[in-house]
Design a protein around this motif. Sequence first.
Motif, PDB file in Angstrom:
ATOM      1  N   PHE A   3      -5.284  10.529   4.573  1.00 55.85           N
ATOM      2  CA  PHE A   3      -5.497   9.189   5.074  1.00 55.85           C
ATOM      3  C   PHE A   3      -4.451   9.106   6.312  1.00 55.85           C
ATOM      4  O   PHE A   3      -3.078   9.505   5.495  1.00 55.85           O
ATOM      5  N   ARG A  35       0.510   4.922   0.377  1.00 55.68           N
ATOM      6  CA  ARG A  35      -0.649   6.491   1.607  1.00 55.68           C
ATOM      7  C   ARG A  35       1.150   7.241   1.018  1.00 55.68           C
ATOM      8  O   ARG A  35       1.620   8.051   1.967  1.00 55.68           O
ATOM      9  N   THR A  52       0.435  -1.264  -0.020  1.00 59.45           N
ATOM     10  CA  THR A  52       0.436   0.260  -0.515  1.00 59.45           C
ATOM     11  C   THR A  52       0.932   0.810   0.081  1.00 59.45           C
ATOM     12  O   THR A  52       1.808   1.229   0.695  1.00 59.45           O
ATOM     13  N   ASP A  65      -7.191   5.233   7.947  1.00 62.41           N
ATOM     14  CA  ASP A  65      -7.817   4.481   7.280  1.00 62.41           C
ATOM     15  C   ASP A  65      -7.181   3.653   6.145  1.00 62.41           C
ATOM     16  O   ASP A  65      -7.964   2.957   5.344  1.00 62.41           O
ATOM     17  N   GLN A  66      -5.898   3.404   6.200  1.00 64.55           N
ATOM     18  CA  GLN A  66      -5.413   2.881   5.199  1.00 64.55           C
ATOM     19  C   GLN A  66      -5.765   1.214   5.649  1.00 64.55           C
ATOM     20  O   GLN A  66      -5.933   0.292   4.519  1.00 64.55           O
ATOM     21  N   ASP A  79       0.857  11.861   1.468  1.00 66.11           N
ATOM     22  CA  ASP A  79       0.008  12.611   2.458  1.00 66.11           C
ATOM     23  C   ASP A  79       0.667  13.905   0.851  1.00 66.11           C
ATOM     24  O   ASP A  79      -0.661  15.486   1.437  1.00 66.11           O
ATOM     25  N   LEU A 133      -4.646   7.281  -1.535  1.00 67.36           N
ATOM     26  CA  LEU A 133      -4.412   6.160  -1.075  1.00 67.36           C
ATOM     27  C   LEU A 133      -4.734   4.957  -1.791  1.00 67.36           C
ATOM     28  O   LEU A 133      -5.485   4.910  -2.367  1.00 67.36           O
TER      29      LEU A 133
END
Length: 154
Positions: free
Chosen positions: A129, A84, A82, A133-134, A86, A105
């Motif tokens: 996120f 993520r 994953t 959230d992830q 910002d 994300l």
Amino acid sequence: MPDYTLLARQLEALLDTRDWLTNTAQTCAFIVQEVADLNWAGFYLQRQPETLILGPFQGKPACNPIPFDKGVCGAAARSRQTQRVDDVHGIADHIACDAASRAELVVPIIVGERIWGVLDLDSPRAARFSVDDQAGIERLVEVFIDASDFDRER
């Protein structure tokens, strides 16, 4: 913040077919409805070597295709991890489909031993996120995978 445990149960109930195509469309529509501050949610599918092709989505028209060696989606597919971010404007090879997007994300979808595609979420709000959230979106991807048949896709 959304209650991702509740959202996972709701998504399980919503995905009442084993058809992966129907389930991708339902999953993105559900996420856009239930998760605040998104301007794009959708799937990119691996249908060519080292390349992601646009699948069902909610939002503005999107970039297509995306090679594994470009952008946040490509990084998720390439690394199988994953991503993520910002602020996507700080990513040198970010593919800007919508200049309003700030945070991203991307969760890889791994079926068996292969990368099947990615779920991509964009937000106009920087740092949208969180770690929670992830984890929550990763759980929703697990629900999607468990609810879908992939053996008849090609």
